[in-house]
Design an enzyme around this catalytic site. Sequence first.
Site, PDB file in Angstrom:
ATOM      1  N   ARG A  28       0.846  -1.197   0.000  1.00 48.50           N
ATOM      2  CA  ARG A  28       0.000   0.000   0.000  1.00 48.50           C
ATOM      3  C   ARG A  28       0.882   1.249   0.000  1.00 48.50           C
ATOM      4  O   ARG A  28       0.384   2.351   0.117  1.00 48.50           O
ATOM      5  CB  ARG A  28      -0.873   0.021   1.253  1.00 48.50           C
ATOM      6  CG  ARG A  28      -1.963  -1.017   1.292  1.00 48.50           C
ATOM      7  CD  ARG A  28      -3.150  -0.580   0.478  1.00 48.50           C
ATOM      8  NE  ARG A  28      -4.281  -1.478   0.624  1.00 48.50           N
ATOM      9  CZ  ARG A  28      -5.167  -1.671  -0.318  1.00 48.50           C
ATOM     10  NH1 ARG A  28      -5.057  -1.035  -1.472  1.00 48.50           N
ATOM     11  NH2 ARG A  28      -6.169  -2.481  -0.142  1.00 48.50           N
TER      12      ARG A  28
ATOM     13  N   ASP B 115     -12.823  -3.213  -6.434  1.00 44.11           N
ATOM     14  CA  ASP B 115     -13.839  -2.180  -6.184  1.00 44.11           C
ATOM     15  C   ASP B 115     -14.575  -1.730  -7.448  1.00 44.11           C
ATOM     16  O   ASP B 115     -15.620  -1.090  -7.359  1.00 44.11           O
ATOM     17  CB  ASP B 115     -13.188  -0.960  -5.513  1.00 44.11           C
ATOM     18  CG  ASP B 115     -12.470  -1.328  -4.229  1.00 44.11           C
ATOM     19  OD1 ASP B 115     -12.877  -2.325  -3.589  1.00 44.11           O
ATOM     20  OD2 ASP B 115     -11.496  -0.642  -3.873  1.00 44.11           O
TER      21      ASP B 115
ATOM     22  N   GLY C 157     -15.393  -2.413  -0.995  1.00 43.82           N
ATOM     23  CA  GLY C 157     -15.611  -1.489  -2.106  1.00 43.82           C
ATOM     24  C   GLY C 157     -14.969  -0.137  -1.893  1.00 43.82           C
ATOM     25  O   GLY C 157     -15.114   0.762  -2.702  1.00 43.82           O
TER      26      GLY C 157
HETATM   27  O1  F6P Z   1      -9.176  -1.816  -2.820  1.00 46.18           O
HETATM   28  C1  F6P Z   1      -9.472  -3.133  -2.525  1.00 46.18           C
HETATM   29  C2  F6P Z   1      -9.918  -3.261  -1.094  1.00 46.18           C
HETATM   30  O2  F6P Z   1     -10.221  -4.608  -0.832  1.00 46.18           O
HETATM   31  C3  F6P Z   1     -11.082  -2.357  -0.699  1.00 46.18           C
HETATM   32  O3  F6P Z   1     -12.332  -2.871  -1.077  1.00 46.18           O
HETATM   33  C4  F6P Z   1     -10.892  -2.237   0.780  1.00 46.18           C
HETATM   34  O4  F6P Z   1     -11.380  -1.014   1.252  1.00 46.18           O
HETATM   35  C5  F6P Z   1      -9.409  -2.292   0.925  1.00 46.18           C
HETATM   36  O5  F6P Z   1      -8.880  -2.887  -0.228  1.00 46.18           O
HETATM   37  C6  F6P Z   1      -8.961  -3.049   2.134  1.00 46.18           C
HETATM   38  O6  F6P Z   1      -7.597  -2.850   2.211  1.00 46.18           O
HETATM   39  P1  F6P Z   1      -6.661  -3.582   3.229  1.00 46.18           P
HETATM   40  O7  F6P Z   1      -6.699  -5.014   2.865  1.00 46.18           O
HETATM   41  O8  F6P Z   1      -5.316  -2.981   3.002  1.00 46.18           O
HETATM   42  O9  F6P Z   1      -7.263  -3.303   4.559  1.00 46.18           O
END
Ligand code: F6P
Length: 337
Positions: free
Chosen positions: A82, A142, A188
């Site tokens: 990320r 998403d 999403g």
């Molecule tokens: O962007 C994909 C996603 O799965 C979103 O739907 C969600 O908000 C986010 O990633 C969750 O991210 P992480 O797994 O880093 O908490």
Amino acid sequence: MEEQLTGNVLVAQSGGPTAVINSSLAGIITEALNHDCIEEIYGALNGVEGILNEEFVDLAEESQQTVRGLRYTPAAALGTCRYKLKSEEDYARVIEVFKAHNIRFFFYIGGNDSQDTANKIADHAAAQGYEMRVIGVAKTIDNDLPVTDHCPGYGSVVKYLCTTIRELALDHEAMGNHDLVSIVEVMGRNAGHIALNTGVACGATAILVPEIEFNIEDVIKKIKTARENGKEQFIVIVAEGVGHTEEIAKKIYEETGIESRATILGHVQRGGSPTVRDRVVASEMGYYAVELLEKGIGNRVVGMKDGKIYDVDIQEALSMKKPFDKRLYDIANEISF
Ligand code: F6P
């Protein structure tokens, strides 16, 4: 069309994994092996973090069996991140690493943030007079990438949710006369595409999405009316961008007297078995991304429009807006009773 470059490929994956992100990776590796302008094919581990730390794997060395297996493997085989490149030092480091490994072709498989990163990398390379081609490959569950009508990974999540919610409904039905409202939160991020399509497919009584303001009293009224008409089990889908799922469940219980349970589904949504469409589109996008290089085309994002794979200038892609399907939302309200 620009002059053909010769050099090495670097591919990386970024953001949340999906059921088919590795199909795009397999498409890139397989097609890259066919081009004379490509010498080595490297994968960066964990997205841009792997570039900063110079953590590469030699993908051309992988066996055919491994690459073939990628086409069917969920999650992100190279690892993902990320991390967003923050400073001028970060970008300078990326270009330094690219130069050190003669990376002339960079493929970044990811969502909005990743395409933004790809664009900035292309700008920094150009500013330094380092010739290279950058191609973004659309990916996110998403489905909020404006550049693509259908984002590989998204359909697989909706498929998973429909199956899971149906199983939840079977559990409810087994309880006989026991009325129940299931409030299910789905992923999403800030977009309601997953929630809307899941809700329509599951026959939800109400669908709450961040794009459309809602009044909880209207949701409660709908449940009461449906209850008066003999309905006993109710599904309410809440997009994570709306949130407050536990509070919504509490309020529904207080106002209807019907037992209301919140279920917040998290990462389980992303790793399931894919839809055929997702897998095919992801594979084709990877393949198409490398084909662009043959034509000397760079700084593009690969997406899907009107059922066809196509490419768009990265900056143009970043400035696009994805409309919410208000018509489907209205239809959902009509058909849920
Ligand atoms: O962007 C994909 C996603 O799965 C979103 O739907 C969600 O908000 C986010 O990633 C969750 O991210 P992480 O797994 O880093 O908490």
